[in-house]
Motif scaffolding. Sequence first.
Motif, PDB file in Angstrom:
ATOM      1  N   PHE A 256     -15.667   5.028  13.355  1.00  0.00           N
ATOM      2  CA  PHE A 256     -15.120   5.755  12.204  1.00  0.00           C
ATOM      3  C   PHE A 256     -13.831   5.130  11.688  1.00  0.00           C
ATOM      4  CE2 PHE A 256     -12.112   8.908  10.577  1.00  0.00           C
ATOM      5  CZ  PHE A 256     -12.822   9.400   9.494  1.00  0.00           C
ATOM      6  N   TRP A 257     -12.870   4.878  12.574  1.00  0.00           N
ATOM      7  CA  TRP A 257     -11.543   4.461  12.141  1.00  0.00           C
ATOM      8  C   TRP A 257     -11.528   3.066  11.545  1.00  0.00           C
ATOM      9  CZ3 TRP A 257      -8.291   7.975  11.061  1.00  0.00           C
ATOM     10  CH2 TRP A 257      -8.263   9.175  11.767  1.00  0.00           C
ATOM     11  N   ILE A 258     -12.297   2.151  12.107  1.00  0.00           N
ATOM     12  CA  ILE A 258     -12.320   0.797  11.551  1.00  0.00           C
ATOM     13  C   ILE A 258     -12.963   0.804  10.163  1.00  0.00           C
ATOM     14  CG2 ILE A 258     -14.507   0.216  12.704  1.00  0.00           C
ATOM     15  CD1 ILE A 258     -11.589  -2.176  11.835  1.00  0.00           C
ATOM     16  N   ASN A 259     -14.027   1.598  10.000  1.00  0.00           N
ATOM     17  CA  ASN A 259     -14.680   1.689   8.692  1.00  0.00           C
ATOM     18  C   ASN A 259     -13.803   2.430   7.680  1.00  0.00           C
ATOM     19  OD1 ASN A 259     -17.677   0.699   8.542  1.00  0.00           O
ATOM     20  ND2 ASN A 259     -17.435   1.537  10.598  1.00  0.00           N
ATOM     21  N   TYR A 260     -13.091   3.430   8.176  1.00  0.00           N
ATOM     22  CA  TYR A 260     -12.171   4.156   7.299  1.00  0.00           C
ATOM     23  C   TYR A 260     -11.057   3.226   6.810  1.00  0.00           C
ATOM     24  CZ  TYR A 260      -8.390   7.289   5.900  1.00  0.00           C
ATOM     25  OH  TYR A 260      -7.376   7.896   5.203  1.00  0.00           O
ATOM     26  N   LEU A 261     -10.505   2.436   7.736  1.00  0.00           N
ATOM     27  CA  LEU A 261      -9.429   1.511   7.381  1.00  0.00           C
ATOM     28  C   LEU A 261      -9.906   0.457   6.386  1.00  0.00           C
ATOM     29  CD1 LEU A 261      -6.535   0.562   7.842  1.00  0.00           C
ATOM     30  CD2 LEU A 261      -7.364  -0.828   9.749  1.00  0.00           C
ATOM     31  N   VAL A 262     -11.092  -0.095   6.622  1.00  0.00           N
ATOM     32  CA  VAL A 262     -11.649  -1.092   5.705  1.00  0.00           C
ATOM     33  C   VAL A 262     -11.888  -0.476   4.331  1.00  0.00           C
ATOM     34  CG1 VAL A 262     -13.667  -2.526   5.218  1.00  0.00           C
ATOM     35  CG2 VAL A 262     -12.690  -2.486   7.527  1.00  0.00           C
ATOM     36  N   PHE A 263     -12.408   0.746   4.308  1.00  0.00           N
ATOM     37  CA  PHE A 263     -12.670   1.423   3.034  1.00  0.00           C
ATOM     38  C   PHE A 263     -11.371   1.614   2.252  1.00  0.00           C
ATOM     39  CE2 PHE A 263     -12.902   5.176   0.355  1.00  0.00           C
ATOM     40  CZ  PHE A 263     -14.076   4.964  -0.337  1.00  0.00           C
ATOM     41  N   VAL A 264     -10.325   2.080   2.922  1.00  0.00           N
ATOM     42  CA  VAL A 264      -9.047   2.327   2.253  1.00  0.00           C
ATOM     43  C   VAL A 264      -8.472   1.035   1.675  1.00  0.00           C
ATOM     44  CG1 VAL A 264      -6.637   2.987   2.625  1.00  0.00           C
ATOM     45  CG2 VAL A 264      -8.473   4.381   3.585  1.00  0.00           C
ATOM     46  N   ILE A 265      -8.542  -0.043   2.449  1.00  0.00           N
ATOM     47  CA  ILE A 265      -7.994  -1.319   1.990  1.00  0.00           C
ATOM     48  C   ILE A 265      -8.759  -1.838   0.773  1.00  0.00           C
ATOM     49  CG2 ILE A 265      -7.669  -3.750   2.596  1.00  0.00           C
ATOM     50  CD1 ILE A 265      -7.124  -2.834   5.469  1.00  0.00           C
ATOM     51  N   ILE A 266     -10.091  -1.833   0.865  1.00  0.00           N
ATOM     52  CA  ILE A 266     -10.911  -2.315  -0.253  1.00  0.00           C
ATOM     53  C   ILE A 266     -10.712  -1.431  -1.485  1.00  0.00           C
ATOM     54  CG2 ILE A 266     -13.251  -2.772  -1.072  1.00  0.00           C
ATOM     55  CD1 ILE A 266     -14.043  -3.371   1.796  1.00  0.00           C
ATOM     56  N   PHE A 267     -10.676  -0.114  -1.255  1.00  0.00           N
ATOM     57  CA  PHE A 267     -10.519   0.826  -2.370  1.00  0.00           C
ATOM     58  C   PHE A 267      -9.174   0.610  -3.059  1.00  0.00           C
ATOM     59  CE2 PHE A 267      -9.513   4.875  -4.362  1.00  0.00           C
ATOM     60  CZ  PHE A 267     -10.696   5.171  -5.010  1.00  0.00           C
ATOM     61  N   PHE A 268      -8.123   0.410  -2.263  1.00  0.00           N
ATOM     62  CA  PHE A 268      -6.797   0.184  -2.825  1.00  0.00           C
ATOM     63  C   PHE A 268      -6.770  -1.088  -3.672  1.00  0.00           C
ATOM     64  CE2 PHE A 268      -2.776  -2.149  -2.442  1.00  0.00           C
ATOM     65  CZ  PHE A 268      -1.934  -1.269  -3.111  1.00  0.00           C
ATOM     66  N   LEU A 269      -7.327  -2.171  -3.124  1.00  0.00           N
ATOM     67  CA  LEU A 269      -7.322  -3.445  -3.851  1.00  0.00           C
ATOM     68  C   LEU A 269      -8.138  -3.347  -5.135  1.00  0.00           C
ATOM     69  CD1 LEU A 269      -7.740  -5.937  -0.862  1.00  0.00           C
ATOM     70  CD2 LEU A 269      -5.657  -5.471  -2.181  1.00  0.00           C
ATOM     71  N   PHE A 270      -9.293  -2.705  -5.045  1.00  0.00           N
ATOM     72  CA  PHE A 270     -10.168  -2.583  -6.212  1.00  0.00           C
ATOM     73  C   PHE A 270      -9.523  -1.695  -7.279  1.00  0.00           C
ATOM     74  CE2 PHE A 270     -13.608  -0.663  -8.678  1.00  0.00           C
ATOM     75  CZ  PHE A 270     -14.349  -1.781  -9.010  1.00  0.00           C
ATOM     76  N   LEU A 271      -8.966  -0.545  -6.863  1.00  0.00           N
ATOM     77  CA  LEU A 271      -8.359   0.377  -7.821  1.00  0.00           C
ATOM     78  C   LEU A 271      -7.111  -0.227  -8.441  1.00  0.00           C
ATOM     79  CD1 LEU A 271      -8.752   3.191  -8.996  1.00  0.00           C
ATOM     80  CD2 LEU A 271      -7.263   4.086  -7.203  1.00  0.00           C
ATOM     81  N   ALA A 272      -6.330  -0.963  -7.637  1.00  0.00           N
ATOM     82  CA  ALA A 272      -5.133  -1.615  -8.169  1.00  0.00           C
ATOM     83  C   ALA A 272      -5.507  -2.637  -9.237  1.00  0.00           C
ATOM     84  CB  ALA A 272      -4.361  -2.293  -7.034  1.00  0.00           C
ATOM     85  N   GLY A 273      -6.579  -3.407  -8.964  1.00  0.00           N
ATOM     86  CA  GLY A 273      -7.042  -4.375  -9.953  1.00  0.00           C
ATOM     87  C   GLY A 273      -7.545  -3.714 -11.221  1.00  0.00           C
ATOM     88  N   MET A 274      -8.274  -2.602 -11.054  1.00  0.00           N
ATOM     89  CA  MET A 274      -8.801  -1.884 -12.221  1.00  0.00           C
ATOM     90  C   MET A 274      -7.672  -1.290 -13.057  1.00  0.00           C
ATOM     91  SD  MET A 274     -11.557   1.269 -12.384  1.00  0.00           S
ATOM     92  CE  MET A 274     -12.916   0.214 -11.864  1.00  0.00           C
ATOM     93  N   LEU A 275      -6.687  -0.701 -12.393  1.00  0.00           N
ATOM     94  CA  LEU A 275      -5.557  -0.124 -13.115  1.00  0.00           C
ATOM     95  C   LEU A 275      -4.759  -1.194 -13.842  1.00  0.00           C
ATOM     96  CD1 LEU A 275      -4.279   2.539 -10.554  1.00  0.00           C
ATOM     97  CD2 LEU A 275      -5.408   2.959 -12.735  1.00  0.00           C
ATOM     98  N   ARG A 276      -4.639  -2.356 -13.203  1.00  0.00           N
ATOM     99  CA  ARG A 276      -3.944  -3.477 -13.837  1.00  0.00           C
ATOM    100  C   ARG A 276      -4.684  -3.921 -15.084  1.00  0.00           C
ATOM    101  NH1 ARG A 276       0.633  -5.927 -15.232  1.00  0.00           N
ATOM    102  NH2 ARG A 276       0.400  -8.185 -15.414  1.00  0.00           N
ATOM    103  N   LEU A 277      -6.004  -3.978 -15.002  1.00  0.00           N
ATOM    104  CA  LEU A 277      -6.828  -4.377 -16.141  1.00  0.00           C
ATOM    105  C   LEU A 277      -6.702  -3.373 -17.269  1.00  0.00           C
ATOM    106  CD1 LEU A 277      -8.922  -6.446 -17.154  1.00  0.00           C
ATOM    107  CD2 LEU A 277     -10.695  -4.935 -16.260  1.00  0.00           C
ATOM    108  N   VAL A 278      -6.725  -2.088 -16.915  1.00  0.00           N
ATOM    109  CA  VAL A 278      -6.608  -1.040 -17.924  1.00  0.00           C
ATOM    110  C   VAL A 278      -5.230  -1.071 -18.575  1.00  0.00           C
ATOM    111  CG1 VAL A 278      -6.526   1.454 -18.267  1.00  0.00           C
ATOM    112  CG2 VAL A 278      -8.329   0.464 -16.868  1.00  0.00           C
ATOM    113  N   THR A 279      -4.195  -1.319 -17.752  1.00  0.00           N
ATOM    114  CA  THR A 279      -2.833  -1.369 -18.275  1.00  0.00           C
ATOM    115  C   THR A 279      -2.664  -2.504 -19.270  1.00  0.00           C
ATOM    116  OG1 THR A 279      -1.974  -0.457 -16.220  1.00  0.00           O
ATOM    117  CG2 THR A 279      -0.402  -1.574 -17.658  1.00  0.00           C
ATOM    118  N   ILE A 280      -3.278  -3.645 -18.988  1.00  0.00           N
ATOM    119  CA  ILE A 280      -3.145  -4.810 -19.864  1.00  0.00           C
ATOM    120  C   ILE A 280      -3.944  -4.629 -21.149  1.00  0.00           C
ATOM    121  CG2 ILE A 280      -3.684  -7.278 -20.069  1.00  0.00           C
ATOM    122  CD1 ILE A 280      -3.123  -7.536 -17.096  1.00  0.00           C
TER     123      ILE A 280
END
Length: 252
Positions: free
Chosen positions: A222-246
């Motif tokens: 559970f914890w390793i998959n949770y950690l991987v999910f959070v990291i990927i989600f953060f990177l993906f959402l940060a990129g999407m927000l950056r794209l939307v901001t630009i």
Amino acid sequence: MKIIGILGTQNQKGLTAQLLDEVLRGAELAGAETSLIVLEETFDPTKQDEVRRLGKKLKQADCMIFATPTYFGNISGSMKQFFDHLRDYFVHLTSKGENIPHLFKGKSYVSITSCYKGAFENTLAGITDATFNQIDTVMSQAGMHRAGEIVLTGTFQMEEVPAKKREEATALGKKLVERVERGGFTLKRYLQLFGMLAVSTLIVMGIQKGLQTVHFIPAEGFWINYLVFVIIFFLFLAGMLRLVTIHNHKRR
């Protein structure tokens, strides 16, 4: 409802001024009370009485329309001077030196600009983005919410605003009354946020499943998959927000 147009250009009959006039005309047709401030004529920042007079007038407005050509990739000098000298009206400085919304909090605003570059080049390079971003920066710190924006491209040797763009400006003016009354964060924005989160979650889950399939990460735990999910989600959402901001500004 009171809507005030603020013109930041020396050319009072130019293309930017024409766009502003059309937006104000549309607002009048929708029942709003409108007025126009020409900074080059009526605003002398060296006279504190004039600064206070203008600040008092703006406090009565429900919506402000900022119209400035894009000069050297940013707002005009007169508009920048206007923002600088009315800073105490837009924001209040805390004891820690932080800006917080002040007298215009909750009001609406519209941004208008124009540039020599054509629609195709502006779409690719975002020549006018810096102008919109400069206005947005001041307004967001002032606690104001954007009700619309208009950009006119390819203005070199153009004397009259094209009919289609005039119609767009008038239509925006007519919609302003409704948008201002509705406020900043509408149901549409909540739905957009929900959709962005839902799509982001689905894509991240797909990426995580793919990583499990190629045995890059374990399928169980559970914890390793949770950690991987959070990291990927953060990177993906940060990129999407950056794209939307630009790319969240009109470019044509």
